[in-house]
Motif scaffolding. Structure first.
Motif, PDB file in Angstrom:
ATOM      1  N   LEU A   2     -26.160 -29.283  -7.186  1.00 14.30           N
ATOM      2  CA  LEU A   2     -26.626 -29.171  -6.368  1.00 14.30           C
ATOM      3  C   LEU A   2     -28.307 -28.684  -7.406  1.00 14.30           C
ATOM      4  O   LEU A   2     -28.433 -28.966  -8.141  1.00 14.30           O
ATOM      5  CB  LEU A   2     -26.048 -27.663  -7.184  1.00 14.30           C
ATOM      6  CG  LEU A   2     -26.392 -26.358  -5.491  1.00 14.30           C
ATOM      7  CD1 LEU A   2     -26.075 -26.609  -4.425  1.00 14.30           C
ATOM      8  CD2 LEU A   2     -26.046 -25.282  -6.755  1.00 14.30           C
ATOM      9  N   ASP A  56     -27.559 -29.525  -1.559  1.00 16.15           N
ATOM     10  CA  ASP A  56     -25.873 -29.980  -2.084  1.00 16.15           C
ATOM     11  C   ASP A  56     -26.105 -31.332  -2.518  1.00 16.15           C
ATOM     12  O   ASP A  56     -27.992 -32.277  -2.360  1.00 16.15           O
ATOM     13  CB  ASP A  56     -24.729 -30.387  -1.444  1.00 16.15           C
ATOM     14  CG  ASP A  56     -24.735 -31.114   0.254  1.00 16.15           C
ATOM     15  OD1 ASP A  56     -25.909 -31.477  -0.067  1.00 16.15           O
ATOM     16  OD2 ASP A  56     -24.189 -30.773   0.735  1.00 16.15           O
ATOM     17  N   GLY A  91     -20.721 -24.403   2.308  1.00 17.30           N
ATOM     18  CA  GLY A  91     -21.100 -24.395   0.410  1.00 17.30           C
ATOM     19  C   GLY A  91     -20.553 -23.397  -0.325  1.00 17.30           C
ATOM     20  O   GLY A  91     -20.635 -22.891  -1.542  1.00 17.30           O
ATOM     21  N   SER A  94     -18.054 -22.679  -4.229  1.00 19.54           N
ATOM     22  CA  SER A  94     -18.818 -24.262  -4.885  1.00 19.54           C
ATOM     23  C   SER A  94     -19.623 -23.868  -6.217  1.00 19.54           C
ATOM     24  O   SER A  94     -20.351 -24.800  -6.690  1.00 19.54           O
ATOM     25  CB  SER A  94     -19.104 -25.085  -3.665  1.00 19.54           C
ATOM     26  OG  SER A  94     -20.737 -24.397  -3.210  1.00 19.54           O
ATOM     27  N   THR A  96     -22.558 -22.251  -5.756  1.00 22.56           N
ATOM     28  CA  THR A  96     -24.359 -22.337  -5.001  1.00 22.56           C
ATOM     29  C   THR A  96     -24.739 -20.545  -5.557  1.00 22.56           C
ATOM     30  O   THR A  96     -25.649 -21.074  -5.136  1.00 22.56           O
ATOM     31  CB  THR A  96     -23.749 -22.029  -3.419  1.00 22.56           C
ATOM     32  OG1 THR A  96     -23.555 -23.987  -3.612  1.00 22.56           O
ATOM     33  CG2 THR A  96     -25.105 -22.863  -2.731  1.00 22.56           C
TER      34      THR A  96
END
Length: 148
Positions: A2, A56, A91, A94, A96
């Motif tokens: 990321l 990503d 997303g 994950s 994020t």
């Protein structure tokens, strides 16, 4: 992997659909023109605030955050207001959201802001799990608003 960066002109075409999805989630409908104007204003004047975009490993945008800079009298200090935090469905779960918050907190530190503060809707339980999971403290304040 990321990556998180500050939004620039080249990011607007990919940011705007996420801004729209964020607004749709909260059932509000500012025009695309107004959303773009907001983003462009922050690109030009980062003393007001900044937008971040998360990508990503394929460089696909998976989230954004908007932080506004202000002061809070009750803390007698500068603060960053995390006004927006959005992660695309692809997303989510994950890391994020956590990464965007961590990056926002680092920006606060860099700018001399002593706190990062934000709100969420009472029924946004997924967001609340994230915030509780990173050790954020719930506020006792209620939010009010008036149209100008």
């Amino acid at each position: 992997m990321l990556t998180i960066s500050t939004v620039g002109e080249a990011d607007l075409a990919e940011l705007l659909p996420m801004l729209r999805s964020y607004c749709d989630f909260y059932r509000v409908d500012p025009s695309d023109e107004k959303l773009e104007t907001l983003s462009r204003a922050l690109i030009v004047n980062d003393d007001e605030g900044v937008q971040l975009i998360a990508r990503d490993s394929n460089r696909t945008p998976v989230g954004f955050a908007t932080i506004y800079w202000t002061w809070q009298t009750l803390h007698a200090a500068r603060v960053g207001v995390l006004n927006d935090l959005y992660v695309t469905p692809e997303g989510r779960n994950s890391g994020t959201g956590r990464a965007l918050i961590a990056h926002s907190l680092a920006l606060c530190h860099d700018r001399g802001a002593e706190k990062l503060v934000w709100e969420t809707a009472p029924d946004n339980e997924a967001a609340q799990r994230l915030y509780d999971g990173i050790g954020a403290e719930k506020s006792t304040w209620l939010t009010y608003e008036l149209d100008a």
